[in-house]
Design an enzyme around this catalytic site. Structure first.
Site, PDB file in Angstrom:
ATOM      1  N   LEU A 247       0.874  -1.164   0.000  1.00 32.86           N
ATOM      2  CA  LEU A 247       0.000   0.000   0.000  1.00 32.86           C
ATOM      3  C   LEU A 247       0.914   1.218   0.000  1.00 32.86           C
ATOM      4  CD1 LEU A 247      -2.715  -0.842   2.704  1.00 32.86           C
ATOM      5  CD2 LEU A 247      -2.982  -0.955   0.226  1.00 32.86           C
ATOM      6  N   ASP A 248       0.518   2.268  -0.698  1.00 34.69           N
ATOM      7  CA  ASP A 248       1.301   3.495  -0.680  1.00 34.69           C
ATOM      8  C   ASP A 248       1.436   4.006   0.756  1.00 34.69           C
ATOM      9  OD1 ASP A 248       1.366   3.350  -3.432  1.00 34.69           O
ATOM     10  OD2 ASP A 248      -0.225   4.826  -3.725  1.00 34.69           O
ATOM     11  N   ARG A 249       2.475   4.744   0.987  1.00 37.15           N
ATOM     12  CA  ARG A 249       2.725   5.293   2.323  1.00 37.15           C
ATOM     13  C   ARG A 249       1.493   6.030   2.864  1.00 37.15           C
ATOM     14  NH1 ARG A 249       7.636   7.529   4.398  1.00 37.15           N
ATOM     15  NH2 ARG A 249       8.480   7.477   2.276  1.00 37.15           N
TER      16      ARG A 249
ATOM     17  N   THR B  69      -1.642   5.706   1.991  1.00 38.59           N
ATOM     18  CA  THR B  69      -2.886   4.941   1.911  1.00 38.59           C
ATOM     19  C   THR B  69      -3.028   4.086   3.167  1.00 38.59           C
ATOM     20  OG1 THR B  69      -2.733   4.811  -0.497  1.00 38.59           O
ATOM     21  CG2 THR B  69      -4.200   3.245   0.576  1.00 38.59           C
TER      22      THR B  69
END
Length: 218
Positions: free
Chosen positions: A55-57, A59
């Site tokens: 997951l993106d930082r 998100t």
């Protein structure tokens, strides 16, 4: 404390509710990442659990961990074979003209010394498909449920900005970057052959509540 982040656990899988602001993997510009805290999720096992996907930082939400190497390989294969169902909630900086649809835009990576790297539409890039529907409209912004078929880096962020023409609120790369990015991995489900499915739902984080979207029916 750490057990409060656990949404699902059994002998081979853990799903945690990853907070926004925490990277999954370390990098040259990453001071801390989930790897610094994996030992808290052993829960009696000697091995550290391993993240199966990213997951993106910025998100938040459902992140699957495998508790042994065999499970890790099997779970990664399930992602590759599109056997993992995921649903994300996003708030956009505008309202799409349609109520639902599918975005099919291949994606590639570009990099410059001035701006660093980013993901862009690229006909020769990797296939990327995202289904979406409007869940609510409020104060000039739409709440979108994304159900992606693929899991490319920054896929939903670029598909929102380029496919819908409206970036995700707070996106620092593809949008205005004002306030926290409102993208949340809400649900994850993975069917297993010999065990009950891995199934988890991550509650909306305070950023959505503070932005006025905490009471939307998802």
């Amino acid at each position: 404390m750490w057990e409060n982040y656990v949404l699902f656990i059994d002998g081979e899988a853990i799903v945690i509710d990853k907070p926004a602001g925490l990277a999954v993997h370390p990098g040259s510009k990453t001071r801390e990442s989930l790897e610094d805290y994996l030992h808290h999720f052993r829960f009696g096992f000697q091995r550290l659990p391993l993240p199966v996907h990213r997951l993106d930082r910025d998100t938040s939400g459902c992140l699957l961990l495998a508790r042994n190497p065999k499970a890790h390989k099997r779970f990664q294969r399930a992602f590759e074979e599109k056997k993992v169902a995921k649903a994300y909630i996003a708030v956009l900086d505008g309202i799409p003209k349609d109520d639902a649809g599918t975005i099919d835009i291949p994606l590639g990576k570009v990099s410059t010394a001035e701006e660093g790297w980013r993901i862009v539409p690229d006909p020769r890039g990797k296939a990327a498909v995202s289904h979406w529907r409007v869940a609510a409209v409020r104060d000039g912004r739409a709440v979108i449920i994304f159900t992606p078929e693929t899991g490319r880096t920054h896929q939903l962020r670029v598909h929102a900005a380029e496919g819908l023409g409206i970036p995700i609120s707070g996106d620092p790369v593809y949008g205005a970057g004002k306030g926290p990015m409102l993208l949340h991995a809400h649900k994850l489900e993975m069917v297993r052959v010999d065990k009950p499915p891995v199934s988890a739902v991550a509650p909306l984080p305070p950023t959505f509540v503070n932005a006025g979207f905490g009471d939307v029916d998802y």
